[in-house]
Design an enzyme around this catalytic site. Sequence first.
Site, PDB file in Angstrom:
ATOM      1  N   ASP A  34       0.814  -1.225   0.000  1.00  0.00           N
ATOM      2  CA  ASP A  34       0.000   0.000   0.000  1.00  0.00           C
ATOM      3  C   ASP A  34       0.843   1.269   0.000  1.00  0.00           C
ATOM      4  O   ASP A  34       0.309   2.366  -0.067  1.00  0.00           O
ATOM      5  CB  ASP A  34      -0.928  -0.013   1.230  1.00  0.00           C
TER       6      ASP A  34
ATOM      7  N   SER B 281      -6.773   5.139  -0.052  1.00  0.00           N
ATOM      8  CA  SER B 281      -7.093   3.840  -0.642  1.00  0.00           C
ATOM      9  C   SER B 281      -8.583   3.550  -0.503  1.00  0.00           C
ATOM     10  O   SER B 281      -9.191   3.855   0.524  1.00  0.00           O
ATOM     11  CB  SER B 281      -6.299   2.733   0.063  1.00  0.00           C
TER      12      SER B 281
ATOM     13  N   GLN C 165      -5.241  -2.068  -6.924  1.00  0.00           N
ATOM     14  CA  GLN C 165      -5.807  -1.136  -5.945  1.00  0.00           C
ATOM     15  C   GLN C 165      -6.448   0.052  -6.648  1.00  0.00           C
ATOM     16  O   GLN C 165      -5.929   0.546  -7.652  1.00  0.00           O
ATOM     17  CB  GLN C 165      -4.721  -0.616  -5.002  1.00  0.00           C
TER      18      GLN C 165
END
Length: 293
Positions: A208, A233, A283
């Site tokens: 991430d 995110s 993502q």
Amino acid sequence: MSEALHALLDLLDLERIEEDLFRGRSRAAVIPRVFGGQVAAQALVAAGRTVPEDRHAHSLHAYFLRPGDPEAPIVYAVDRIRDGRSFTTRRVVAVQHGKPVFGLSASFQAPEEGLDHQASMPDAPDPATLPTFEERLRDYPHLDPGVAARIAEARAAVDLRYVDEPPFGAYGTPREPRSQVWFRTNGKLEGALDRHLLHVVLATYVSDMTLLDSVLLAHGRGGWAVGDVVGASLDHAMWFHRPFRADEWLLYDQESPSASGGRGLGQARIHTRDGRLAVSVVQEGVVRVPRRH
């Protein structure tokens, strides 16, 4: 093992408060919310602790629902969805202040033989020839010293080496929406720490950190570090194809096929140094330009 890595492993070591209920804590964040990689990694730890050790995580799918409060504990509730002969499925909800902040579904599989092929590893320079993250930060006098220090502290547990300049290092000129980084933990995982689940959890944590870089590069944006983009995110998915070690070099090859509607998509592959495709990652995140820009 570095002090920073020891602190990260301690952060990921959840307290078990009931059979399927765990409690985690956070550390001071660079931005006023819990780092998404932390909550995803902790949720995977919670799921993995309810699964036999001979079943390995092969996929996870997650949604970031609310900003996490770094000052409050996070409670992880595990739902044992399925225990089959080959696959085990878990659902985890992370709760703060009585509300869900994150949801994860993870699947684990018993060892099995099958068909085998993979995409080729892209070209990349040897990580030993690249500057460390701390060395790169010294070349960016435009960054506020306090911001640079917080970025360095947040990434201190990981030896992260960009192949090219990161978005906040050379912003202002759009370039190809692709980014490569090499990473490994700042220290070896040995003895009781050398477990399959921990290597997967640490890769989840790191995944991430940089995945939406390629979105920023396509538009010449530097990101939150320079204040020209606001982001967070939204959802995150990973598939773990082959065994790997998080304390050995891994190439994170990332690209962005699309950005629209205030959202940007990043997709990536993680290869071991000897060329094995270890992980696929996708993502989507919020990517907004502040009104003043």
